[in-house]
Design an enzyme around this catalytic site. Structure first.
Site, PDB file in Angstrom:
ATOM      1  N   SER A 212       0.875  -1.192   0.000  1.00 16.53           N
ATOM      2  CA  SER A 212       0.000   0.000   0.000  1.00 16.53           C
ATOM      3  C   SER A 212       0.899   1.225   0.000  1.00 16.53           C
ATOM      4  CB  SER A 212      -0.866   0.023   1.255  1.00 16.53           C
ATOM      5  OG  SER A 212      -1.433   1.319   1.435  1.00 16.53           O
TER       6      SER A 212
ATOM      7  N   TYR B 182      -1.837  -2.167  10.200  1.00 14.75           N
ATOM      8  CA  TYR B 182      -1.976  -2.211   8.732  1.00 14.75           C
ATOM      9  C   TYR B 182      -0.736  -1.610   8.070  1.00 14.75           C
ATOM     10  CZ  TYR B 182      -4.020  -1.467   4.084  1.00 14.75           C
ATOM     11  OH  TYR B 182      -4.267  -1.480   2.728  1.00 14.75           O
TER      12      TYR B 182
ATOM     13  N   LYS C  79       2.133  -3.557   5.797  1.00 13.56           N
ATOM     14  CA  LYS C  79       2.411  -3.242   4.387  1.00 13.56           C
ATOM     15  C   LYS C  79       3.889  -2.869   4.201  1.00 13.56           C
ATOM     16  CE  LYS C  79      -1.739  -4.067   2.918  1.00 13.56           C
ATOM     17  NZ  LYS C  79      -1.993  -5.255   2.078  1.00 13.56           N
TER      18      LYS C  79
HETATM   19  N1  NAD Z   1      -8.853  -0.404  -1.406  1.00 13.51           N
HETATM   20  C1  NAD Z   1      -7.824   0.358  -1.119  1.00 13.51           C
HETATM   21  O1  NAD Z   1      -7.964   1.587  -1.031  1.00 13.51           O
HETATM   22  C2  NAD Z   1      -6.449  -0.227  -0.925  1.00 13.51           C
HETATM   23  C3  NAD Z   1      -5.320   0.621  -0.904  1.00 13.51           C
HETATM   24  C4  NAD Z   1      -4.051   0.069  -0.737  1.00 13.51           C
HETATM   25  C5  NAD Z   1      -3.900  -1.294  -0.581  1.00 13.51           C
HETATM   26  N2  NAD Z   1      -5.007  -2.097  -0.582  1.00 13.51           N
HETATM   27  C6  NAD Z   1      -4.783  -3.537  -0.394  1.00 13.51           C
HETATM   28  O2  NAD Z   1      -5.303  -4.218  -1.522  1.00 13.51           O
HETATM   29  C7  NAD Z   1      -5.685  -5.535  -1.146  1.00 13.51           C
HETATM   30  C8  NAD Z   1      -7.101  -5.792  -1.615  1.00 13.51           C
HETATM   31  O3  NAD Z   1      -7.949  -4.834  -1.009  1.00 13.51           O
HETATM   32  P1  NAD Z   1      -9.419  -4.508  -1.532  1.00 13.51           P
HETATM   33  O4  NAD Z   1      -9.649  -3.064  -1.308  1.00 13.51           O
HETATM   34  O5  NAD Z   1      -9.634  -5.101  -2.864  1.00 13.51           O
HETATM   35  O6  NAD Z   1     -10.249  -5.253  -0.383  1.00 13.51           O
HETATM   36  P2  NAD Z   1     -11.632  -6.050  -0.428  1.00 13.51           P
HETATM   37  O7  NAD Z   1     -12.097  -6.059   0.973  1.00 13.51           O
HETATM   38  O8  NAD Z   1     -12.523  -5.498  -1.491  1.00 13.51           O
HETATM   39  O9  NAD Z   1     -11.176  -7.528  -0.869  1.00 13.51           O
HETATM   40  C9  NAD Z   1     -10.363  -8.327  -0.042  1.00 13.51           C
HETATM   41  C10 NAD Z   1     -10.703  -9.786  -0.259  1.00 13.51           C
HETATM   42  O10 NAD Z   1      -9.828 -10.552   0.588  1.00 13.51           O
HETATM   43  C11 NAD Z   1     -10.588 -11.599   1.173  1.00 13.51           C
HETATM   44  N3  NAD Z   1      -9.962 -12.016   2.435  1.00 13.51           N
HETATM   45  C12 NAD Z   1      -9.922 -11.342   3.611  1.00 13.51           C
HETATM   46  N4  NAD Z   1      -9.303 -12.077   4.548  1.00 13.51           N
HETATM   47  C13 NAD Z   1      -8.921 -13.226   3.959  1.00 13.51           C
HETATM   48  C14 NAD Z   1      -8.256 -14.401   4.402  1.00 13.51           C
HETATM   49  N5  NAD Z   1      -7.854 -14.530   5.680  1.00 13.51           N
HETATM   50  N6  NAD Z   1      -8.040 -15.395   3.524  1.00 13.51           N
HETATM   51  C15 NAD Z   1      -8.444 -15.283   2.238  1.00 13.51           C
HETATM   52  N7  NAD Z   1      -9.104 -14.222   1.759  1.00 13.51           N
HETATM   53  C16 NAD Z   1      -9.341 -13.197   2.607  1.00 13.51           C
HETATM   54  C17 NAD Z   1     -11.969 -11.001   1.409  1.00 13.51           C
HETATM   55  O11 NAD Z   1     -12.970 -12.008   1.553  1.00 13.51           O
HETATM   56  C18 NAD Z   1     -12.137 -10.141   0.153  1.00 13.51           C
HETATM   57  O12 NAD Z   1     -12.779 -10.861  -0.884  1.00 13.51           O
HETATM   58  C19 NAD Z   1      -5.498  -5.610   0.364  1.00 13.51           C
HETATM   59  O13 NAD Z   1      -4.251  -6.220   0.655  1.00 13.51           O
HETATM   60  C20 NAD Z   1      -5.481  -4.158   0.785  1.00 13.51           C
HETATM   61  O14 NAD Z   1      -4.791  -3.963   1.973  1.00 13.51           O
HETATM   62  C21 NAD Z   1      -6.260  -1.604  -0.756  1.00 13.51           C
END
Ligand code: NAD
Length: 257
Positions: free
Chosen positions: A146, A160, A164
């Site tokens: 992130s 978090y 990251k």
């Molecule tokens: N959305 C943002 O703004 C953002 C920004 C920077 C980084 N990220 C990172 O991107 C990645 C995806 O985030 P997103 O926004 O698409 O989130 P999201 O919540 O839309 O999707 C995450 C998915 O991971 C699955 N999950 C959660 N815990 C799990 C586990 N223990 N085992 C298997 N699956 C699991 C959930 O069921 C979900 O389908 C994450 O690592 C998040 O930290 C997101």
């Protein structure tokens, strides 16, 4: 075949394992890799969304908790047994729970849970994917970090952000170690992305996305709970773009934001 068709079908015959494929960035990636011809293994802890994703992209669903070493091993074995190779590992599943907050308020249980799902899982997935890639003499690992790993966040989610940072550092080290075996390891550092979780946040916030205009980009966290995040490129008054990644960091080279 036209040049365009060749460029758009770069992954024919390749197998991609995507964790967190049921939602957000993982789902968008599953769609994209499948559209380029990859066999996609959609891994998620949530059976409903993971199955739906696999059905949509014509892939295989594996229910997995990425914190469990045996389930992670079984995930990559399923990919290999089904398609004959493990070419891409997109280690992307992550959480951002409300009890991960300022260091002053975050308890040890919340700290450990976030480390397990966001960081230990990436260690487990890399460890499970690498033996297949080493045997093949090639492969690509992409770990989702992130932008907070580089910039920090004034709206703190202490575990978090630390997790990251760990993903980014681990990716650099693995990239350096395995480059000589033809395996690339990269970390993705997205800015705020309009995933279902972020939409839920906007729905809960009385002032809605407009509140983002009063927050500076450097003060944003990826999914702040107290005020919605801004777009990293502008002080937007609309939700951030749904484009999955705004920047990436290649292992061994400085990260860009
Ligand atoms: N959305 C943002 O703004 C953002 C920004 C920077 C980084 N990220 C990172 O991107 C990645 C995806 O985030 P997103 O926004 O698409 O989130 P999201 O919540 O839309 O999707 C995450 C998915 O991971 C699955 N999950 C959660 N815990 C799990 C586990 N223990 N085992 C298997 N699956 C699991 C959930 O069921 C979900 O389908 C994450 O690592 C998040 O930290 C997101």
């Amino acid at each position: 075949m036209t040049t365009e068709e060749i460029i758009c079908r770069r992954l024919v015959g390749r197998t991609a394992v995507i964790t967190g494929a049921g939602s957000g960035i993982g789902l968008a990636t599953a769609r994209r890799l499948a559209s380029e011809g990859a066999n996609v293994v959609c891994a998620d802890i949530d059976e409903r969304v993971g199955k739906a994703a696999a059905e949509e992209v014509g892939g295989t669903f594996v229910q997995v908790d990425v914190t469990d070493p045996e389930q992670v091993e079984a995930l990559f074995k399923t990919a290999f047994d089904t398609y004959g190779s493990v070419d891409i590992a997109f280690n992307n599943a992550g959480i951002s729970p409300p009890d991960d907050d300022s260091i002053l308020e975050t308890g040890l249980e919340a700290w450990k849970r976030v480390q397990d799902v966001n960081l230990t899982s990436v260690y487990l997935c890399c460890k499970a994917a690498l033996p297949y890639m080493r045997r093949q003499g090639k492969g690509s690992i992409i770990n989702t970090a992130s932008f907070v790993a580089i910039m920090g966040a004034a709206t703190s989610q202490i575990s978090y952000t630390a997790s990251k940072g760990g993903v980014l550092a681990m990716s650099r080290e693995l990239g350096v170690q395995f480059a000589r075996e033809g395996i690339r390891v990269n970390a993705l550092c997205p800015g705020p992305v309009n995933t279902p979780l972020l939409q839920e946040l906007f729905a809960r916030t009385p002032s809605g996305p407009r509140a983002a205009s009063s927050t500076s980009p450097s003060a944003a966290s990826p999914r702040p709970r107290r005020s919605p995040p801004p777009s990293p490129s502008s002080r937007a008054t609309t939700p951030p773009s749904s484009t999955p990644a705004t920047s990436s960091s290649t292992a061994g080279s400085p990260a860009r934001t």
